[in-house]
Design a protein around this motif. Structure first.
Motif, PDB file in Angstrom:
ATOM      1  N   ALA A  35       0.814  -1.218   0.000  1.00 47.11           N
ATOM      2  CA  ALA A  35       0.000   0.000   0.000  1.00 47.11           C
ATOM      3  C   ALA A  35       0.846   1.265   0.000  1.00 47.11           C
ATOM      4  O   ALA A  35       1.946   1.310   0.554  1.00 47.11           O
ATOM      5  CB  ALA A  35      -0.934   0.005   1.197  1.00 47.11           C
ATOM      6  N   ASP A  36       0.305   2.298  -0.632  1.00 43.46           N
ATOM      7  CA  ASP A  36       0.957   3.608  -0.681  1.00 43.46           C
ATOM      8  C   ASP A  36       0.337   4.590   0.304  1.00 43.46           C
ATOM      9  O   ASP A  36       0.986   5.552   0.715  1.00 43.46           O
ATOM     10  CB  ASP A  36       0.849   4.186  -2.093  1.00 43.46           C
ATOM     11  N   VAL A  37      -0.924   4.352   0.671  1.00 44.13           N
ATOM     12  CA  VAL A  37      -1.585   5.207   1.647  1.00 44.13           C
ATOM     13  C   VAL A  37      -2.437   4.334   2.560  1.00 44.13           C
ATOM     14  O   VAL A  37      -3.054   3.360   2.125  1.00 44.13           O
ATOM     15  CB  VAL A  37      -2.455   6.293   0.955  1.00 44.13           C
ATOM     16  N   PHE A  38      -2.430   4.691   3.854  1.00 47.28           N
ATOM     17  CA  PHE A  38      -3.150   3.924   4.868  1.00 47.28           C
ATOM     18  C   PHE A  38      -4.140   4.839   5.579  1.00 47.28           C
ATOM     19  O   PHE A  38      -3.782   5.935   6.008  1.00 47.28           O
ATOM     20  CB  PHE A  38      -2.169   3.363   5.893  1.00 47.28           C
ATOM     21  N   VAL A  39      -5.380   4.381   5.717  1.00 48.51           N
ATOM     22  CA  VAL A  39      -6.342   5.043   6.591  1.00 48.51           C
ATOM     23  C   VAL A  39      -6.144   4.424   7.967  1.00 48.51           C
ATOM     24  O   VAL A  39      -6.450   3.248   8.179  1.00 48.51           O
ATOM     25  CB  VAL A  39      -7.791   4.839   6.108  1.00 48.51           C
ATOM     26  N   VAL A  40      -5.605   5.202   8.910  1.00 46.29           N
ATOM     27  CA  VAL A  40      -5.233   4.694  10.232  1.00 46.29           C
ATOM     28  C   VAL A  40      -6.154   5.298  11.287  1.00 46.29           C
ATOM     29  O   VAL A  40      -6.311   6.522  11.360  1.00 46.29           O
ATOM     30  CB  VAL A  40      -3.764   5.043  10.559  1.00 46.29           C
ATOM     31  N   LEU A  41      -6.730   4.434  12.114  1.00 45.95           N
ATOM     32  CA  LEU A  41      -7.557   4.897  13.225  1.00 45.95           C
ATOM     33  C   LEU A  41      -6.731   4.970  14.490  1.00 45.95           C
ATOM     34  O   LEU A  41      -5.983   4.034  14.813  1.00 45.95           O
ATOM     35  CB  LEU A  41      -8.735   3.955  13.441  1.00 45.95           C
ATOM     36  N   ALA A  42      -6.858   6.071  15.219  1.00 49.23           N
ATOM     37  CA  ALA A  42      -6.107   6.263  16.453  1.00 49.23           C
ATOM     38  C   ALA A  42      -6.973   6.975  17.484  1.00 49.23           C
ATOM     39  O   ALA A  42      -7.912   7.704  17.135  1.00 49.23           O
ATOM     40  CB  ALA A  42      -4.832   7.066  16.191  1.00 49.23           C
ATOM     41  N   ARG A  43      -6.629   6.746  18.736  1.00 48.15           N
ATOM     42  CA  ARG A  43      -7.351   7.385  19.836  1.00 48.15           C
ATOM     43  C   ARG A  43      -6.734   8.760  20.098  1.00 48.15           C
ATOM     44  O   ARG A  43      -5.535   8.887  20.343  1.00 48.15           O
ATOM     45  CB  ARG A  43      -7.262   6.509  21.086  1.00 48.15           C
ATOM     46  N   THR A  44      -7.591   9.800  20.048  1.00 47.77           N
ATOM     47  CA  THR A  44      -7.105  11.170  20.228  1.00 47.77           C
ATOM     48  C   THR A  44      -7.677  11.831  21.476  1.00 47.77           C
ATOM     49  O   THR A  44      -7.502  13.032  21.679  1.00 47.77           O
ATOM     50  CB  THR A  44      -7.450  12.029  18.999  1.00 47.77           C
ATOM     51  N   GLY A  45      -8.371  11.073  22.289  1.00 49.52           N
ATOM     52  CA  GLY A  45      -8.939  11.649  23.501  1.00 49.52           C
ATOM     53  C   GLY A  45      -9.303  10.575  24.495  1.00 49.52           C
ATOM     54  O   GLY A  45      -9.227   9.380  24.216  1.00 49.52           O
ATOM     55  N   GLU A  46      -9.700  11.005  25.664  1.00 47.96           N
ATOM     56  CA  GLU A  46     -10.125  10.097  26.718  1.00 47.96           C
ATOM     57  C   GLU A  46     -11.654  10.053  26.743  1.00 47.96           C
ATOM     58  O   GLU A  46     -12.332  10.799  26.057  1.00 47.96           O
ATOM     59  CB  GLU A  46      -9.590  10.573  28.080  1.00 47.96           C
ATOM     60  N   GLY A  47     -12.164   9.150  27.564  1.00 43.64           N
ATOM     61  CA  GLY A  47     -13.607   9.068  27.714  1.00 43.64           C
ATOM     62  C   GLY A  47     -14.257   8.211  26.649  1.00 43.64           C
ATOM     63  O   GLY A  47     -13.681   7.245  26.166  1.00 43.64           O
ATOM     64  N   SER A  48     -15.453   8.583  26.274  1.00 44.73           N
ATOM     65  CA  SER A  48     -16.254   7.799  25.349  1.00 44.73           C
ATOM     66  C   SER A  48     -15.523   7.575  24.026  1.00 44.73           C
ATOM     67  O   SER A  48     -15.011   8.528  23.418  1.00 44.73           O
ATOM     68  CB  SER A  48     -17.585   8.502  25.067  1.00 44.73           C
ATOM     69  N   THR A  49     -15.493   6.321  23.601  1.00 47.64           N
ATOM     70  CA  THR A  49     -14.837   5.991  22.340  1.00 47.64           C
ATOM     71  C   THR A  49     -15.501   6.707  21.178  1.00 47.64           C
ATOM     72  O   THR A  49     -14.857   7.027  20.177  1.00 47.64           O
ATOM     73  CB  THR A  49     -14.887   4.465  22.105  1.00 47.64           C
ATOM     74  N   LEU A  50     -16.794   6.960  21.288  1.00 51.98           N
ATOM     75  CA  LEU A  50     -17.531   7.588  20.191  1.00 51.98           C
ATOM     76  C   LEU A  50     -16.986   8.973  19.850  1.00 51.98           C
ATOM     77  O   LEU A  50     -17.191   9.464  18.749  1.00 51.98           O
ATOM     78  CB  LEU A  50     -19.021   7.684  20.551  1.00 51.98           C
ATOM     79  N   ALA A  51     -16.297   9.597  20.792  1.00 52.35           N
ATOM     80  CA  ALA A  51     -15.773  10.944  20.536  1.00 52.35           C
ATOM     81  C   ALA A  51     -14.257  11.011  20.658  1.00 52.35           C
ATOM     82  O   ALA A  51     -13.694  12.108  20.633  1.00 52.35           O
ATOM     83  CB  ALA A  51     -16.410  11.938  21.506  1.00 52.35           C
ATOM     84  N   SER A  52     -13.599   9.858  20.778  1.00 50.72           N
ATOM     85  CA  SER A  52     -12.158   9.906  21.044  1.00 50.72           C
ATOM     86  C   SER A  52     -11.310   9.257  19.960  1.00 50.72           C
ATOM     87  O   SER A  52     -10.113   9.083  20.143  1.00 50.72           O
ATOM     88  CB  SER A  52     -11.857   9.223  22.384  1.00 50.72           C
ATOM     89  N   LEU A  53     -11.909   8.902  18.820  1.00 52.76           N
ATOM     90  CA  LEU A  53     -11.158   8.311  17.715  1.00 52.76           C
ATOM     91  C   LEU A  53     -11.064   9.299  16.563  1.00 52.76           C
ATOM     92  O   LEU A  53     -12.003  10.052  16.294  1.00 52.76           O
ATOM     93  CB  LEU A  53     -11.827   7.024  17.223  1.00 52.76           C
ATOM     94  N   THR A  54      -9.931   9.253  15.880  1.00 51.52           N
ATOM     95  CA  THR A  54      -9.718  10.097  14.708  1.00 51.52           C
ATOM     96  C   THR A  54      -9.057   9.256  13.624  1.00 51.52           C
ATOM     97  O   THR A  54      -8.240   8.380  13.927  1.00 51.52           O
ATOM     98  CB  THR A  54      -8.833  11.305  15.051  1.00 51.52           C
TER      99      THR A  54
END
Length: 358
Positions: A142-161
């Protein structure tokens, strides 16, 4: 696009099969014209993936193309900026690059919302990513990857980017190819991110919008990742019928025995059932009504019928099923694998049950 070029230089066909499929328009069929696609819809794309699998008799290439189409291209088209689509989506559509979706982790499995990879903001507006990913389809080239990472604490629904990470980014290491017993020709690997720095504009959608990106990718991947299996089943059924007609036992062709005829009919029922549901789901997507419950229902049903089909297939050949030329055991391995990628069958059942109010 060094990843695809390096892989193509070492592949048996020099990457021509991937390029040919993309440049003939397969990867662009479902996307709308405003994003560089053909605008022909999801049912047409599924039919093309089925035809490719039926023609080649191999699962790896169509599976890999489908993984890019549904989990990489779809999110970039839906959430990407015009600059991101021009830089990444356009090369993916014409076969000049390969894309991958990196979400699964060793300890998370199907529970993607428990992932531990982190992304921390830096003073200059960039982000530092740290963590590991595994079972990354297309990762080795692959040349480009869509990577999910945690950018905050608390609820997962608002802490992934979600981030778009090009191959070669400092701190981003592509691991060795993962050996496997199924999906012959598909390339999987792990990833290591160690202070992997990406600019702020590498975010796909906004900070905290990772769940929306993930759910969008999963809605299409779960619905259509098994489209190639319809072609594989169709080819296997055709070859099985021919074998039953030509092979004789006790002075009679196998096709004259009720046990064999019933087995072939059961295989035909599984194929027809899987195909009809998949195509109906594709039409729902074309009409803009595809939801997560329908996607999970399709993934569960097609994988279940694929496994039922492959329960019958070896007995059609008897001892000859162990010969590579029949492809029977290779298809059995593909069927078993289909129960686990893009979320296990148990995970799909959970989603369907919740949709029913259970």
């Amino acid at each position: 696009m060094a990843g695809f070029r390096a892989w193509a230089a070492k592949s048996p066909d020099g990457g021509t099969a991937w390029r040919d499929a993309s440049r003939q328009g397969l990867t662009s069929l479902a996307l709308p014209e405003e994003h560089g696609g053909a605008g022909l819809g999801y049912e047409t794309a599924c039919l093309a993936l089925e035809a490719l699998a039926e023609e080649t008799g191999r699962s790896g290439l169509p599976f890999s193309l489908a993984a890019q189409m549904w989990a990489c291209q779809e999110p970039i088209a839906a959430f990407g900026t015009s600059e991101q689509r021009a830089r990444y989506l356009t090369p993916l559509l014409v076969g000049d690059a390969v894309g991958a979706f990196a979400a699964t982790e060793y300890d998370a499995g199907s529970d993607l919302l428990s992932l531990k990879t982190t992304a921390a903001p830096a003073a200059d507006g960039s982000w530092l990513l740290n963590g590991t990913k595994t079972f990354v389809t297309n990762g080795p080239m692959a040349d480009v990857f869509v990577v999910l990472a945690r950018t905050g604490e608390g609820s997962t629904l608002a802490s992934l980017t979600a981030f778009l990470v090009p191959r070669g980014t400092t701190g981003f290491t592509v691991g060795k190819r993962i050996d496997k017993a199924a999906l012959d020709g598909a390339e999987l690997c792990s990833l290591e991110l160690t202070d992997c720095r990406v600019p702020g504009e590498a975010r796909l959608a906004g900070t905290g919008d990772g769940v929306a990106v993930l759910m969008h990718a999963m809605r299409y991947e779960r619905a259509f990742i098994l489209a190639p299996t319809i072609g594989l089943m169709a080819r296997a059924l055709k070859e099985g019928v021919q074998h039953a007609r030509m092979r004789e036992q006790f002075g009679r062709p196998l096709s004259s025995y009720d046990a064999i005829r019933q087995r072939v009919v059961r295989m035909h029922v599984s194929l027809t059932s899987a195909r009809e549901l998949l195509h109906a789901t594709a039409r729902a997507a074309d009409a803009g009504t595809l939801d997560h419950q329908r996607s999970s229902l399709t993934k569960l049903h097609v994988s279940t019928e694929f496994n039922r089909f492959c329960t019958e297939l070896p007995d059609l050949y008897g001892g000859y099923s162990v010969l590579a030329e029949t492809g029977a055991l290779r298809l059995v391995a593909d069927a078993v694998a289909s129960r686990y990628y893009s979320g296990t069958s148990d995970m799909q059942t959970k989603i369907i049950a919740e949709g029913l109010g259970l």
